[in-house]
Scaffold this motif. Structure first.
Motif, mmCIF file in Angstrom:
data_model
loop_
_atom_site.group_PDB
_atom_site.id
_atom_site.type_symbol
_atom_site.label_atom_id
_atom_site.label_comp_id
_atom_site.label_asym_id
_atom_site.label_seq_id
_atom_site.Cartn_x
_atom_site.Cartn_y
_atom_site.Cartn_z
ATOM 1 N N HIS A 5 0.840 -1.204 0.000
ATOM 2 C CA HIS A 5 0.000 0.000 0.000
ATOM 3 C C HIS A 5 0.873 1.251 0.000
ATOM 4 C CE1 HIS A 5 -3.954 1.982 1.174
ATOM 5 N NE2 HIS A 5 -3.086 2.970 1.335
ATOM 6 N N HIS A 7 1.201 5.482 -2.074
ATOM 7 C CA HIS A 7 0.567 6.506 -2.912
ATOM 8 C C HIS A 7 1.659 7.185 -3.732
ATOM 9 C CE1 HIS A 7 -3.307 6.169 -0.835
ATOM 10 N NE2 HIS A 7 -2.595 6.011 0.258
ATOM 11 N N GLU A 92 -8.198 3.401 -2.612
ATOM 12 C CA GLU A 92 -8.421 3.235 -1.188
ATOM 13 C C GLU A 92 -9.791 3.757 -0.828
ATOM 14 O OE1 GLU A 92 -5.236 4.984 1.076
ATOM 15 O OE2 GLU A 92 -6.326 4.857 2.938
ATOM 16 N N HIS A 152 -5.879 -1.899 5.534
ATOM 17 C CA HIS A 152 -4.581 -1.228 5.442
ATOM 18 C C HIS A 152 -4.246 -0.456 6.718
ATOM 19 C CE1 HIS A 152 -3.275 2.966 4.707
ATOM 20 N NE2 HIS A 152 -4.547 3.265 4.691
ATOM 21 N N ASP A 200 2.463 2.833 3.117
ATOM 22 C CA ASP A 200 1.562 3.976 3.030
ATOM 23 C C ASP A 200 2.344 5.233 2.628
ATOM 24 O OD1 ASP A 200 -0.991 5.043 2.940
ATOM 25 O OD2 ASP A 200 -1.066 5.544 5.064
HETATM 26 ZN ZN ZN Z 1 -3.275 5.013 1.910
#
Ligand code: ZN
Ligand code: ZN
Length: 254
Positions: A5, A7, A92, A152, A200
């Motif tokens: 996970h 971004h 997400e 997550h 993350d």
């Molecule tokens: Zn996230």
């Protein structure tokens, strides 16, 4: 190792995303799941995965912070994007009652509509949960068809694991598991049967990099901590998370 996970379409990666991906690969990260937060970042996540198909997979969805944007055209666009073979999940998505997100009715509608979309097209969900376990359980239980998913940045204790596993959710541990005060989280990382590991990024850098921009290669710090908690090698933990990801995300993950 995998980073389950991140971004990578975040503005903080705009200047150097290719170098970030290269560094991760050189550090032994074989897959990164980059997640959308709204339609626009979902489109860019798919584009980025197409540019780096040897390492990236994408999730497309609308984050609870952006729940108000989850209208019919947005859902139609997500459905279209999800047809790309590099898209492995709807996300997400989720629910966040920490006070920084959209009003609950908007979040509830966006979460349920996107869970229904995931069920309909047969993809798992990538789920963000903050201070709202009852709301998430209700949404999962209300669906006509069961949706599996990644929970997550797992933030609960060992006692909550079974209830999520019963609902088809796999806990994904982030850098927060390395923070000194999070003993319950380490207990959960010890007890979890199937588990994923994530950064993350650009958020949540693990110790000893707390406060810096996080990036996928830092997933190694979290792997090392969890491996020591579980009393296994990093290689063994990597095999277990690879199997869990393959099981959850299916053939498109390979
Ligand atoms: Zn996230
Ligand atoms: Zn999140």
């Amino acid at each position: 190792m995998i980073d389950a996970h991140a971004h990578l379409t975040d503005a903080r990666f705009r200047e150097d995303v290719a170098a970030v991906i290269e560094r991760a690969a050189a550090a032994g990260v074989e897959r990164v799941l980059t997640c959308g937060e709204d339609v626009e970042s979902s489109e860019r996540a798919v584009g980025l995965a197409r540019a780096h198909p040897q390492i990236l997979r994408a999730a497309v969805g609308i984050h609870p912070h952006r729940a108000a944007s989850c209208d019919a055209p947005a859902l139609a666009r997500l459905r279209e994007l999800a047809q790309d073979p590099l898209v492995v999940a709807i996300g997400e998505i989720g629910v966040d009652l920490s006070g920084r997100s959209a009003p609950l009715p908007e979040q509830r509608a966006a979460l349920r509509a996107q869970l229904a979309l995931a069920a309909e097209i047969g993809l798992p969900a990538v789920i963000h949960l903050r201070d709202a376990p009852e709301e998430l359980r209700a949404a999962l239980d209300a669906g006509r068809r069961r949706v599996r998913g990644q929970l997550h940045c797992y933030s609960e204790g060992p006692g909550e694991l079974a209830g999520w596993a019963d609902r088809g959710l796999v806990p994904s541990f982030a850098g927060t598991v390395t923070f000194a005060r999070n003993a319950r989280l380490r207990e959960a990382a010890l007890r979890a049967e199937a588990l994923l590991v994530e950064t993350d990024a650009p958020y949540l850098a693990p110790e000893p990099h707390r406060g810096e921009r996080n990036e996928p290669l830092r997933v190694r710090d979290t792997y090392e901590l969890i491996a020591s908690v579980r009393g296994v090698t990093v290689e063994r933990l990597a095999e277990d998370t690879r199997a869990a990801a393959r099981e959850l995300f299916g053939a498109r993950w390979e």
